[in-house]
Design an enzyme around this catalytic site. Structure first.
Site, mmCIF file in Angstrom:
data_model
loop_
_atom_site.group_PDB
_atom_site.id
_atom_site.type_symbol
_atom_site.label_atom_id
_atom_site.label_comp_id
_atom_site.label_asym_id
_atom_site.label_seq_id
_atom_site.Cartn_x
_atom_site.Cartn_y
_atom_site.Cartn_z
ATOM 1 C CG HIS A 48 7.110 2.222 -4.255
ATOM 2 N ND1 HIS A 48 7.817 1.906 -3.123
ATOM 3 C CD2 HIS A 48 6.308 1.155 -4.498
ATOM 4 C CE1 HIS A 48 7.463 0.693 -2.709
ATOM 5 N NE2 HIS A 48 6.550 0.223 -3.521
ATOM 6 C CB CYS A 104 -12.629 -2.705 16.010
ATOM 7 S SG CYS A 104 -12.890 -4.185 16.993
ATOM 8 N NE ARG A 124 7.067 -8.850 -4.051
ATOM 9 C CZ ARG A 124 7.194 -9.612 -2.961
ATOM 10 N NH1 ARG A 124 7.009 -10.923 -3.034
ATOM 11 N NH2 ARG A 124 7.495 -9.066 -1.806
ATOM 12 C CB CYS A 161 -19.227 -6.112 12.836
ATOM 13 S SG CYS A 161 -17.729 -6.191 11.842
ATOM 14 C CB SER A 202 6.257 -3.689 -6.394
ATOM 15 O OG SER A 202 6.345 -2.482 -5.690
ATOM 16 C CB ALA A 210 -0.967 0.005 1.181
ATOM 17 C CB ILE A 211 4.369 1.941 -0.457
ATOM 18 C CG1 ILE A 211 4.509 1.033 0.758
ATOM 19 C CG2 ILE A 211 5.263 3.185 -0.362
ATOM 20 C CD1 ILE A 211 4.099 1.628 2.058
HETATM 21 C C1 LIG Z 1 3.697 -8.371 -1.756
HETATM 22 C C2 LIG Z 1 3.419 -7.229 -2.701
HETATM 23 C C3 LIG Z 1 3.693 -5.915 -2.328
HETATM 24 C C4 LIG Z 1 3.458 -4.863 -3.209
HETATM 25 N N1 LIG Z 1 3.646 -3.593 -2.774
HETATM 26 C C5 LIG Z 1 3.393 -2.570 -3.623
HETATM 27 C C6 LIG Z 1 3.533 -1.240 -3.186
HETATM 28 O O1 LIG Z 1 3.782 -0.974 -2.021
HETATM 29 N N2 LIG Z 1 3.373 -0.244 -4.084
HETATM 30 C C7 LIG Z 1 3.071 -0.508 -5.363
HETATM 31 O O2 LIG Z 1 2.986 0.435 -6.131
HETATM 32 N N3 LIG Z 1 2.864 -1.759 -5.788
HETATM 33 C C8 LIG Z 1 3.014 -2.799 -4.951
HETATM 34 N N4 LIG Z 1 2.802 -4.063 -5.372
HETATM 35 C C9 LIG Z 1 2.356 -4.295 -6.726
HETATM 36 C C10 LIG Z 1 0.881 -4.022 -6.909
HETATM 37 O O3 LIG Z 1 0.120 -4.568 -5.870
HETATM 38 C C11 LIG Z 1 0.435 -4.628 -8.218
HETATM 39 O O4 LIG Z 1 1.304 -4.210 -9.217
HETATM 40 C C12 LIG Z 1 -0.970 -4.214 -8.608
HETATM 41 O O5 LIG Z 1 -1.884 -4.451 -7.591
HETATM 42 C C13 LIG Z 1 -1.353 -4.986 -9.851
HETATM 43 O O6 LIG Z 1 -2.662 -4.717 -10.183
HETATM 44 P P1 LIG Z 1 -3.340 -5.503 -11.352
HETATM 45 O O7 LIG Z 1 -4.616 -4.822 -11.632
HETATM 46 O O8 LIG Z 1 -2.379 -5.659 -12.453
HETATM 47 O O9 LIG Z 1 -3.534 -6.975 -10.805
HETATM 48 P P2 LIG Z 1 -4.658 -7.619 -9.880
HETATM 49 O O10 LIG Z 1 -5.045 -6.729 -8.790
HETATM 50 O O11 LIG Z 1 -4.186 -8.961 -9.516
HETATM 51 O O12 LIG Z 1 -5.897 -7.710 -10.842
HETATM 52 C C14 LIG Z 1 -5.996 -8.653 -11.868
HETATM 53 C C15 LIG Z 1 -7.438 -9.042 -12.008
HETATM 54 O O13 LIG Z 1 -7.617 -9.801 -13.183
HETATM 55 C C16 LIG Z 1 -8.606 -10.774 -12.966
HETATM 56 N N5 LIG Z 1 -8.432 -11.818 -13.953
HETATM 57 C C17 LIG Z 1 -7.374 -12.629 -14.126
HETATM 58 N N6 LIG Z 1 -7.593 -13.471 -15.147
HETATM 59 C C18 LIG Z 1 -8.826 -13.191 -15.636
HETATM 60 C C19 LIG Z 1 -9.607 -13.737 -16.685
HETATM 61 N N7 LIG Z 1 -9.154 -14.724 -17.445
HETATM 62 N N8 LIG Z 1 -10.836 -13.221 -16.891
HETATM 63 C C20 LIG Z 1 -11.302 -12.199 -16.138
HETATM 64 N N9 LIG Z 1 -10.581 -11.656 -15.121
HETATM 65 C C21 LIG Z 1 -9.369 -12.154 -14.886
HETATM 66 C C22 LIG Z 1 -8.296 -11.225 -11.565
HETATM 67 O O14 LIG Z 1 -9.429 -11.823 -10.971
HETATM 68 C C23 LIG Z 1 -7.920 -9.920 -10.886
HETATM 69 O O15 LIG Z 1 -9.003 -9.300 -10.260
HETATM 70 C C24 LIG Z 1 2.986 -5.135 -4.505
HETATM 71 C C25 LIG Z 1 2.684 -6.447 -4.862
HETATM 72 C C26 LIG Z 1 2.859 -7.480 -3.954
HETATM 73 C C27 LIG Z 1 2.449 -8.861 -4.317
#
Ligand SMILES: Cc1cc2nc3c(=O)[nH]c(=O)nc-3n(C[C@H](O)[C@H](O)[C@H](O)COP(=O)(O)OP(=O)(O)OC[C@H]3O[C@@H](n4cnc5c(N)ncnc54)[C@H](O)[C@@H]3O)c2cc1C
Ligand SMILES: Cc1cc2nc3c(=O)[nH]c(=O)nc-3n(C[C@H](O)[C@H](O)[C@H](O)COP(=O)(O)OP(=O)(O)OC[C@H]3O[C@@H](n4cnc5c(N)ncnc54)[C@H](O)[C@@H]3O)c2cc1C
Lengths: 478, 417
Positions: free
Chosen positions: A49, A398, A309, A438, A334, A46-47
């Site tokens: 960066h 809470c 990730r 809750c 990230s 949740a940062i």
């Molecule tokens: C441990 C960790 C720490 C992190 N810390 C940071 C941070 O501090 N700051 C930062 O900037 N970033 C951070 N990140 C990275 C960040 O969280 C991700 O880059 C970001 O959330 C990616 O978003 P997204 O929409 O690509 O993926 P997701 O949130 O995973 O969304 C992908 C979506 O696609 C859907 N989907 C997949 N396949 C299909 C399909 N075939 N049909 C329909 N839907 C599908 C899934 O259900 C999901 O909802 C971190 C990641 C991790 C794991």
């Protein structure tokens, strides 16, 4: 036929949908799960960066810095909890000090404002709880903390308000190229769109392979966390990192916008959807965090969780037109959360380059507000409760979340269908008792508002049923 | 302006309010966030309440009913569906409810009777997946007894606290299969009578010195892994047992609900996780008292009642006669004792005798409880057996406190047969 169909409604899909909803286009988002923000977007550090990590010259570097600016603006306009608290990367050795120099140089080249190297004492002056062994720190004043799921929700809601169609519980299973468009196979039939955007997170390799030749693999890497009670929330005031390694940005100790303390993550190879925590992983997180901030009291833990990730083993995101009318937003590891708003902007640009006409709508609704009882002053509380008594009834003790707030979220553009959906929208159940008190009441409200029996209510994803059957006494066969 | 505001309408709040009324207060308000009075007793439909106080076996709701009936004969005002959000050191009580709105009431005295909450999975760090099907035992109890829904069919219980034991029996009677009760300590945290009546009678195995080391399942719990632990409560590799189940109930302790207390700047005791109190249950903030589970976790409601009556009487005395006076001495924990309530005593202010509640920190066989002052025994008590799961109490006559300086120490030592 849609102009654009986005696969996945994490923060990346949501930001892209919102960006495209500024234009005269028909946009749809297909999300496999029953809600938005249920993938990696709900489980990360949740940062926001500052932008000194990515290699200069990469798309990642540009989008990170731009994203962090846009996120600040979006959070303000869309009422998303955000706090610019700054971050520190700590150095414990001469080698670490050299790393800080490298990061400082990268940050300067990436255009990150205000970076500065602090001595150990200067760092401790800002963060008195830092270990005595800290030799120095890189201070980045533009780093911020955010509510990641609320950011995603706010972007997705704005897209929907501006005409985008959100198709939940819709999993894309195959992509078929027709003459000038895509036929999108889903568990709920076939959809058609001229452009398809792959924002499928850890599944972005699978979705890529549906449309274009295989040329990358997601190698998922899991990070585990502790979330500590608000009693520990003030242990640090800024985001405290250690020096990054090949494995990731290392274990951080940070306040959250909700007032808790977050500690983590580690980095271990894992299956794609395995959000389990392990005793070994959590031990590592505890031990490592204590090097930065020895006083963290893990006895105040209220929750462990893990996020996965979408690593592709590269120094950059995979953002490109990979096939005609098919845009990859893949390997968004990230700082994907930070970059998301800029990824959305860039996606629109790339689609335009591939022939999509972008014509601005006359009116784009870019506003969102929700009532947060807990944050109101006495006078506003009094007024609110006399206007609508449901705001006088506290459901989550809470976090002091009222029935009024929970009922209100059923009337937003993307209403909740699960207990965790209510939690992401109102914070109910996020506190120290973790919904012990809750959750039964939230189940009752969901059952009433959705007009289904309590037994049908799920914890989060479809299939996560909470209750089995009515008791013998209720069924009448005692 | 009230003479007394009682926060919480569970057995503690009810007994305290009734007692304060009997002692002469007339403007008393009970604030209860639930829609009904009775507190946690409302979901405890099993027998076993009131054996000491009423000398009969009542269910939780019956026990609560006895007190709501008593209350109905008084002029105590009750506001249900109303939650207290804040108390200030000058005893202004902020509350909110759909019918009373957001209000601030002033009081000459306040009794804290907010009860406790359950420790959660996050608090004890059970690793593994996070599917549906992990509940605290009290939440499960609410689903079954209040909402009328079964939260599981094949159940493993972690922790042998009383609520978990009660739920083992309750779920079994409702047709579920309880596979095991797993306790990390070498002894149970619950009452012996509950071990017998809720586990042994239903042939549910109790695994002492074991814990849950993994939870598996994506949507719903499918399996839990249980391992034996060593003396330091660390799992021993190679001792894993697998239980195919759909539900994991946690009965791993209760925590007094003291956010209001701490926010008001009242001195807390890290051992009880409640306010540090004097002989009359008064906290460090004059005129503010604490009783029941918010002061320390009780296993028997009968003791809650007694303790709360003391608090109610003391609040009345505070309002009618002014603050308690006298020198104060600490009550220290000697060997074998993990906490005492009260934590401080003003001997002059003790009525006829001083009641001290405490818990032992391990299982004791035949042993002697010593209350000492300056290395000399003030009085002693013999017990056949004591366990951390069962609260102990001793009563020290006031006359023995005369001339005691420097403090009292409570300790326990085993004696030869
Ligand atoms: C441990 C960790 C720490 C992190 N810390 C940071 C941070 O501090 N700051 C930062 O900037 N970033 C951070 N990140 C990275 C960040 O969280 C991700 O880059 C970001 O959330 C990616 O978003 P997204 O929409 O690509 O993926 P997701 O949130 O995973 O969304 C992908 C979506 O696609 C859907 N989907 C997949 N396949 C299909 C399909 N075939 N049909 C329909 N839907 C599908 C899934 O259900 C999901 O909802 C971190 C990641 C991790 C794991
Ligand atoms: C599940 C369970 C099973 C038990 N089984 C037995 C048994 O078999 N036999 C036995 O003798 N004892 C048993 N006990 C113990 C006994 O019931 C408790 O010790 C007793 O109920 C404690 O009383 P209390 O009033 O302190 O707390 P509670 O009963 O918890 O009451 C506290 C009240 O305060 C209210 N409250 C809290 N905060 C606020 C606020 N901010 N504003 C307004 N109201 C508030 C709550 O809603 C609640 O009604 C059991 C306890 C539990 C939890």
């Amino acid at each position: 036929m849609y102009d654009v169909l986005i696969i996945g409604c994490g923060v990346v899909g949501a930001a892209t949908a919102m960006e495209l909803s500024r234009y005269k286009l028909s946009v749809a988002v297909a999300e496999r799960e029953n809600d938005v923000a249920v993938g990696t977007t709900k489980a990360n550090s949740a940062i926001l960066h500052a932008g000194y990590d990515p290699k200069p010259g990469t798309v990642m570097a540009r989008l990170n810095v731009r994203g962090s600016q846009l996120a600040a603006e979006y959070c303000q306009k869309l009422d998303v909890p955000y706090r610019r608290c700054g971050s520190m990367v700590l150095a414990f050795s001469e080698r670490d000090m050299e790393t800080l120099g490298v990061l400082l140089d990268r940050g300067n080249r990436n255009g990150v404002p205000g970076l500065r190297i602090l001595t150990g004492d200067e760092a401790r002056q800002m963060e008195p709880e830092l270990a005595d062994t800290v030799l120095g720190a890189l201070w980045a004043p533009t780093a911020a903390i955010v509510s990641p799921w609320e950011l995603c929700l706010a972007l997705a809601e704005t897209a929907v308000k501006n005409g985008a169609e959100l198709k939940l519980c819709t999993a894309v299973t195959g992509l078929e190229r027709a003459e000038d468009h895509w036929r999108i196979h889903t568990n709920r039939g076939i959809l058609e769109a001229r452009y398809v955007v792959n924002a499928a997170g850890v599944d972005s390799d699978t979705v890529h392979d549906m449309a274009a030749p295989h040329d990358f693999d997601i190698r998922p890497s899991r990070g585990e966390y502790y979330l500590l009670d608000k009693a520990e929330g003030g242990r640090v005031n800024t985001v405290v990192f250690q020096c990054p390694s090949e494995k990731g940005k290392g274990v951080l100790v940070s306040p959250t916008v909700h007032g808790n303390l977050i500690v983590g993550p580690n980095a271990e190879a894992s299956p794609k959807h395995d959000e389990s925590t392990t005793a070994g992983g959590l031990d590592f997180v505890r031990e490592t965090a204590k090097l930065s901030v020895p006083g963290v009291n893990f006895g105040q833990s209220i929750r462990n969780f893990a996020g996965v990730r979408a690593n592709a083993g590269l120094d950059d995101f995979i953002i490109r037109i990979a096939a005609p009318g098919f845009l990859d937003l893949a390997g968004i590891c990230s700082p994907g959360l930070t970059s998301a708003p800029a990824i959305g902007e860039y996606a629109a640009e790339l689609l335009q380059g591939d022939g999509l006409r972008l014509e601005k709508k006359e009116h784009f609704e870019f506003h969102r507000r929700r009532i947060r009882f807990k944050e109101l002053d006495e006078e506003s509380r009094r007024e609110l409760v006399s206007r609508d008594p449901a705001y006088g009834r506290v459901i989550c003790r809470c976090e002091t979340v009222t029935e009024g707030e929970i009922l209100a979220c059923f009337h937003t553009p993307i209403p909740p269908v699960s207990v965790d959906g209510v939690k992401r929208r109102t914070n109910a159940g996020m506190g120290r008792c973790q919904g012990g008190f809750c959750a039964p009441r939230v189940v009752e409200l969901l059952s009433r508002e959705l007009n289904v029996p309590a037994g049908e209510i799920v914890k989060d994803r479809a299939g996560m049923k909470i209750l089995f059957e009515e008791t013998k006494e209720v069924r009448g066969d005692v | 302006m009230y003479e007394l505001i009682v926060i919480g309408g569970g057995p503690a709040g009810l007994a305290a309010a009734c007692e304060a009324w009997d002692a002469g207060l007339r403007r008393i308000l009970i604030v209860e966030r639930d829609k009904t009075l009775g507190g946690i007793l409302n979901q405890c439909i099993h027998n076993g309440f009131g054996l000491t106080y009423f000398k009969e076996e009542l269910t939780g709701p019956e026990y609560a009913h006895r007190f709501t009936q008593l209350l109905a004969k008084t002029g105590v005002e009750v506001r249900t569906d109303t939650m207290v959000l804040r108390i200030t050191p000058d005893r202004r009580v902020h509350m909110t409810g759909p019918s009373c709105g957001y209000r601030i009431e002033e009081a000459s005295s306040v009794i804290l009777a907010m009860g406790c909450r359950e420790r959660t999975r996050g608090a004890i760090g059970v690793p593994g997946a996070r599917p549906a099907g992990v509940f605290t035992a009290g939440a499960a109890q609410r689903y079954v007894n209040v909402e009328g829904w079964m939260p599981g069919k094949r159940v493993v219980i972690l922790g042998s606290g009383d609520i978990g034991l009660i739920m083992a029996r309750r779920m079994t009677l409702e047709g579920a299969k309880v596979l095991a009760c797993v306790e990390v300590m070498p002894y149970s945290g619950g009452l012996t009578r509950n071990i017998v009546q809720c586990l042994e009678d239903y042939k549910i195995p109790l695994y002492l010195s074991h814990t849950v080391t993994d939870v598996l399942g994506r949507d719903r719990v499918e399996k839990v892994i249980v391992s034996r632990v060593d003396e330091n409560r660390r799992p021993i590799p190679g001792t894993e047992m697998e239980f195919a189940c759909d539900t994991l109930l946690l009965s791993v302790g209760l925590i007094p609900e003291n956010e209001l207390t701490a926010a008001a700047g009242i001195r807390m005791d890290p051992r009880t996780k409640g306010a540090a109190v004097y002989e009359n249950m008064e906290t460090s903030l004059p005129g503010v008292f604490a009783c029941g589970n918010v002061a320390h976790v009780h296993d028997l409601v009968d003791y809650v009642t007694r303790e709360s009556q003391r608090a109610g009487a003391a609040a009345a005395r505070f309002v009618l006669n002014g603050p308690a006076a006298g020198e104060e001495i600490p009550v220290e924990n000697g060997p074998g004792v993990s906490y005492t309530v009260p934590q401080r005593v003003r001997p002059e202010n003790v009525d006829k005798s001083l009641g001290i509640f405490f818990r032992v920190n391990r299982i004791f066989g035949r042993s002697r409880i010593c209350v000492e002052a300056e290395g000399r025994e003030v009085c002693g008590f013999d017990r056949e057996r004591m366990a951390p799961g069962e609260m102990e109490s001793v009563t020290v006559p006031k006359k023995l406190l005369a001339g005691v300086k420097g403090g009292l120490t409570v300790s326990v030592r085993e004696v030869e047969k």
